[in-house]
Design a protein around this motif. Structure first.
Motif, PDB file in Angstrom:
ATOM      1  N   GLN A  39       0.845  -1.189   0.000  1.00  0.00           N
ATOM      2  CA  GLN A  39       0.000   0.000   0.000  1.00  0.00           C
ATOM      3  C   GLN A  39       0.878   1.235   0.000  1.00  0.00           C
ATOM      4  OE1 GLN A  39      -2.924   0.196   3.151  1.00  0.00           O
ATOM      5  NE2 GLN A  39      -4.164   1.649   2.000  1.00  0.00           N
ATOM      6  N   ALA A  40       0.765   2.007  -1.062  1.00  0.00           N
ATOM      7  CA  ALA A  40       1.494   3.263  -1.183  1.00  0.00           C
ATOM      8  C   ALA A  40       0.641   4.383  -0.606  1.00  0.00           C
ATOM      9  CB  ALA A  40       1.818   3.529  -2.644  1.00  0.00           C
ATOM     10  N   PRO A  41       1.254   5.494  -0.211  1.00  0.00           N
ATOM     11  CA  PRO A  41       0.486   6.604   0.358  1.00  0.00           C
ATOM     12  C   PRO A  41      -0.602   7.071  -0.589  1.00  0.00           C
ATOM     13  CG  PRO A  41       2.823   6.940   0.705  1.00  0.00           C
ATOM     14  CD  PRO A  41       2.703   5.749  -0.193  1.00  0.00           C
ATOM     15  N   GLY A  42      -1.811   7.186  -0.056  1.00  0.00           N
ATOM     16  CA  GLY A  42      -2.925   7.669  -0.850  1.00  0.00           C
ATOM     17  C   GLY A  42      -3.525   6.663  -1.808  1.00  0.00           C
ATOM     18  N   LYS A  43      -3.043   5.427  -1.753  1.00  0.00           N
ATOM     19  CA  LYS A  43      -3.543   4.398  -2.663  1.00  0.00           C
ATOM     20  C   LYS A  43      -4.104   3.219  -1.885  1.00  0.00           C
ATOM     21  CE  LYS A  43      -0.491   5.446  -6.548  1.00  0.00           C
ATOM     22  NZ  LYS A  43       0.444   4.882  -7.558  1.00  0.00           N
ATOM     23  N   GLN A  44      -4.896   2.419  -2.578  1.00  0.00           N
ATOM     24  CA  GLN A  44      -5.449   1.224  -1.954  1.00  0.00           C
ATOM     25  C   GLN A  44      -4.388   0.121  -1.899  1.00  0.00           C
ATOM     26  OE1 GLN A  44      -8.984   0.254  -4.263  1.00  0.00           O
ATOM     27  NE2 GLN A  44     -10.270   1.350  -2.790  1.00  0.00           N
ATOM     28  N   ARG A  45      -4.586  -0.784  -0.962  1.00  0.00           N
ATOM     29  CA  ARG A  45      -3.708  -1.945  -0.879  1.00  0.00           C
ATOM     30  C   ARG A  45      -3.875  -2.789  -2.143  1.00  0.00           C
ATOM     31  NH1 ARG A  45      -3.418  -5.295   4.705  1.00  0.00           N
ATOM     32  NH2 ARG A  45      -3.226  -3.112   5.371  1.00  0.00           N
ATOM     33  N   GLU A  46      -2.755  -3.258  -2.695  1.00  0.00           N
ATOM     34  CA  GLU A  46      -2.819  -4.020  -3.931  1.00  0.00           C
ATOM     35  C   GLU A  46      -2.007  -5.301  -3.819  1.00  0.00           C
ATOM     36  OE1 GLU A  46      -1.125  -1.750  -7.143  1.00  0.00           O
ATOM     37  OE2 GLU A  46       0.889  -1.803  -6.299  1.00  0.00           O
ATOM     38  N   LEU A  47      -2.426  -6.279  -4.593  1.00  0.00           N
ATOM     39  CA  LEU A  47      -1.730  -7.556  -4.630  1.00  0.00           C
ATOM     40  C   LEU A  47      -0.353  -7.390  -5.261  1.00  0.00           C
ATOM     41  CD1 LEU A  47      -1.749 -10.767  -4.629  1.00  0.00           C
ATOM     42  CD2 LEU A  47      -2.597 -10.563  -6.962  1.00  0.00           C
ATOM     43  N   VAL A  48       0.639  -8.040  -4.669  1.00  0.00           N
ATOM     44  CA  VAL A  48       1.969  -8.107  -5.275  1.00  0.00           C
ATOM     45  C   VAL A  48       2.207  -9.512  -5.817  1.00  0.00           C
ATOM     46  CG1 VAL A  48       4.446  -7.918  -4.880  1.00  0.00           C
ATOM     47  CG2 VAL A  48       2.863  -6.311  -3.745  1.00  0.00           C
ATOM     48  N   ALA A  49       2.066 -10.510  -4.938  1.00  0.00           N
ATOM     49  CA  ALA A  49       2.309 -11.896  -5.353  1.00  0.00           C
ATOM     50  C   ALA A  49       1.689 -12.849  -4.351  1.00  0.00           C
ATOM     51  CB  ALA A  49       3.813 -12.168  -5.460  1.00  0.00           C
ATOM     52  N   THR A  50       1.316 -14.024  -4.833  1.00  0.00           N
ATOM     53  CA  THR A  50       0.809 -15.072  -3.961  1.00  0.00           C
ATOM     54  C   THR A  50       1.477 -16.390  -4.302  1.00  0.00           C
ATOM     55  OG1 THR A  50      -1.033 -15.605  -5.434  1.00  0.00           O
ATOM     56  CG2 THR A  50      -1.453 -13.965  -3.709  1.00  0.00           C
ATOM     57  N   ILE A  51       1.418 -17.316  -3.338  1.00  0.00           N
ATOM     58  CA  ILE A  51       1.996 -18.641  -3.562  1.00  0.00           C
ATOM     59  C   ILE A  51       1.163 -19.668  -2.810  1.00  0.00           C
ATOM     60  CG2 ILE A  51       3.646 -18.325  -1.656  1.00  0.00           C
ATOM     61  CD1 ILE A  51       5.634 -20.029  -3.340  1.00  0.00           C
ATOM     62  N   THR A  52       0.835 -20.768  -3.476  1.00  0.00           N
ATOM     63  CA  THR A  52       0.073 -21.833  -2.832  1.00  0.00           C
ATOM     64  C   THR A  52       1.012 -22.716  -2.017  1.00  0.00           C
ATOM     65  OG1 THR A  52       0.336 -23.417  -4.646  1.00  0.00           O
ATOM     66  CG2 THR A  52      -1.486 -21.822  -4.825  1.00  0.00           C
ATOM     67  N   SER A  53       0.427 -23.617  -1.241  1.00  0.00           N
ATOM     68  CA  SER A  53       1.239 -24.532  -0.457  1.00  0.00           C
ATOM     69  C   SER A  53       2.059 -25.453  -1.351  1.00  0.00           C
ATOM     70  CB  SER A  53       0.356 -25.354   0.478  1.00  0.00           C
ATOM     71  OG  SER A  53      -0.617 -26.063  -0.271  1.00  0.00           O
ATOM     72  N   GLY A  54       1.587 -25.643  -2.559  1.00  0.00           N
ATOM     73  CA  GLY A  54       2.318 -26.486  -3.513  1.00  0.00           C
ATOM     74  C   GLY A  54       3.338 -25.730  -4.341  1.00  0.00           C
ATOM     75  N   GLY A  55       3.407 -24.404  -4.151  1.00  0.00           N
ATOM     76  CA  GLY A  55       4.417 -23.612  -4.830  1.00  0.00           C
ATOM     77  C   GLY A  55       3.963 -22.900  -6.089  1.00  0.00           C
ATOM     78  N   ARG A  56       2.680 -22.948  -6.391  1.00  0.00           N
ATOM     79  CA  ARG A  56       2.178 -22.231  -7.563  1.00  0.00           C
ATOM     80  C   ARG A  56       2.141 -20.741  -7.235  1.00  0.00           C
ATOM     81  NH1 ARG A  56      -3.169 -24.498 -10.181  1.00  0.00           N
ATOM     82  NH2 ARG A  56      -1.715 -26.247 -10.328  1.00  0.00           N
ATOM     83  N   THR A  57       2.663 -19.932  -8.141  1.00  0.00           N
ATOM     84  CA  THR A  57       2.784 -18.503  -7.888  1.00  0.00           C
ATOM     85  C   THR A  57       1.925 -17.667  -8.817  1.00  0.00           C
ATOM     86  OG1 THR A  57       4.706 -18.351  -9.366  1.00  0.00           O
ATOM     87  CG2 THR A  57       5.140 -18.755  -7.029  1.00  0.00           C
ATOM     88  N   ASN A  58       1.646 -16.453  -8.362  1.00  0.00           N
ATOM     89  CA  ASN A  58       0.876 -15.489  -9.142  1.00  0.00           C
ATOM     90  C   ASN A  58       1.448 -14.117  -8.835  1.00  0.00           C
ATOM     91  OD1 ASN A  58      -1.434 -14.497 -10.743  1.00  0.00           O
ATOM     92  ND2 ASN A  58      -2.105 -13.641  -8.797  1.00  0.00           N
ATOM     93  N   TYR A  59       1.625 -13.288  -9.875  1.00  0.00           N
ATOM     94  CA  TYR A  59       2.232 -11.975  -9.694  1.00  0.00           C
ATOM     95  C   TYR A  59       1.386 -10.884 -10.324  1.00  0.00           C
ATOM     96  CZ  TYR A  59       6.528 -14.533  -8.586  1.00  0.00           C
ATOM     97  OH  TYR A  59       7.467 -15.364  -8.020  1.00  0.00           O
ATOM     98  N   ALA A  60       1.443  -9.699  -9.733  1.00  0.00           N
ATOM     99  CA  ALA A  60       0.900  -8.521 -10.379  1.00  0.00           C
ATOM    100  C   ALA A  60       1.744  -8.222 -11.607  1.00  0.00           C
ATOM    101  CB  ALA A  60       0.926  -7.338  -9.416  1.00  0.00           C
TER     102      ALA A  60
END
Length: 121
Positions: A39-60
């Protein structure tokens, strides 16, 4: 209860690198997805990256090719390696984890308190 604690933030010059860490502790049976938001000043919180327990990833899209998320399931930890940092990456970075506290319980999302990353010359 469950606690998430981030570390590794700081001040870095444009083009530099940082590695964020986040450790979960407390009453934990299993952790499903883990992730990083910012979350940057004045902005909404945004997704950066996620990872499952099995290691599958997702990125902005904004961090693809520059950031890498990873996790250590034995340590209940998630990491974010950030490279080629830009001023636009300046924000408070938060980790989260979807935690099953007991066998058969539903997963609940927990958040850390955040760590500041500032990219500036």
């Amino acid at each position: 209860q469950v606690q998430l604690v981030e570390s590794g933030g700081g001040l870095v010059q444009p083009g530099g690198s940082l590695r964020l860490s986040c450790a979960a502790s407390g009453s934990i049976f299993r952790i499903n997805d883990m992730g990083w938001y910012r979350q940057a000043p004045g902005k909404q919180r945004e997704l950066v990256a996620t990872i499952t327990s099995g290691g599958r990833t997702n990125y902005a899209d904004s961090v693809k090719g520059r950031f890498t998320i990873s996790r250590d399931n034995r340590e209940n930890s998630v990491y974010l390696q950030m490279s080629t940092l830009q001023s636009g990456d300046t924000a408070v970075y938060y980790c989260n984890a979807d935690v099953e506290r007991y066998m058969g319980s539903s997963a609940m999302r927990y958040w850390g308190r955040g760590t500041q990353v500032t990219v500036s010359s």
